[in-house]
Design a protein around this motif. Structure first.
Motif, PDB file in Angstrom:
ATOM      1  N   UNK A  99       0.768  -1.048  -0.018  1.00 30.85           N
ATOM      2  CA  UNK A  99       0.068  -0.020   0.084  1.00 30.85           C
ATOM      3  C   UNK A  99       0.886   1.327  -0.183  1.00 30.85           C
ATOM      4  N   UNK A 100       2.254   1.116   0.352  1.00 30.03           N
ATOM      5  CA  UNK A 100       2.981   2.321   0.574  1.00 30.03           C
ATOM      6  C   UNK A 100       3.345   2.712  -0.858  1.00 30.03           C
ATOM      7  N   UNK A 101       3.238   1.746  -1.862  1.00 31.48           N
ATOM      8  CA  UNK A 101       3.532   2.217  -3.437  1.00 31.48           C
ATOM      9  C   UNK A 101       2.575   3.023  -3.908  1.00 31.48           C
ATOM     10  N   UNK A 102       1.434   3.032  -3.309  1.00 34.76           N
ATOM     11  CA  UNK A 102       0.144   3.898  -3.896  1.00 34.76           C
ATOM     12  C   UNK A 102       0.576   5.501  -3.973  1.00 34.76           C
ATOM     13  N   UNK A 103      -0.057   6.145  -4.729  1.00 37.97           N
ATOM     14  CA  UNK A 103       0.253   7.727  -4.605  1.00 37.97           C
ATOM     15  C   UNK A 103       0.410   8.369  -3.340  1.00 37.97           C
TER      16      UNK A 103
END
Length: 118
Positions: A99-103
């Motif tokens: 989830x840390x990869x999301x914008x």
């Protein structure tokens, strides 16, 4: 385990409409990075971008009788739910990691899905 990943941002729709091409391309690249990371560890089961809150209708709770329907989302807030994913991953830690990869503009909520037999 299944998880829902909710993406919110203050004034999301106005910010997206005002974003330049460079920002929009980076956001789309972030979504692709998230999709690839989930695929490497599990599976994206679904997900969608959502229409603006002014297109929503909320069915209010009522102890008896007719339930009221109001325009817009239930919450009175500037933070807007812009989209979601349903993913299957090994554990909560992995779900948070990807989830840390999301914008980076978005507040991300990662919540386990509870299996209920109906």
């Amino acid at each position: 385990m299944k998880f829902v990943v909710l993406m919110t941002e203050d004034d999301h729709y106005a910010k997206w409409d005002a974003a330049d091409d460079e920002l929009k391309q980076r956001v789309v690249a972030d979504f692709h990075a998230f999709d690839a990371a989930v695929a490497a560890r599990g599976e994206v089961l679904g997900g969608e971008a959502l229409a603006a809150p002014d297109q929503a209708r909320t069915v209010q709770p009522a102890p008896e009788g007719e339930r009221a329907v109001t325009d817009g989302p239930f919450a009175e807030t500037v933070e807007q739910l812009g989209g979601f994913y349903l993913v299957e991953l090994p554990d909560l830690e992995t779900a948070v990691e990807v989830a840390r990869l999301l914008p980076r503009e978005y507040t991300i909520e990662v919540r386990p899905v509870v299996g209920i037999d109906v």
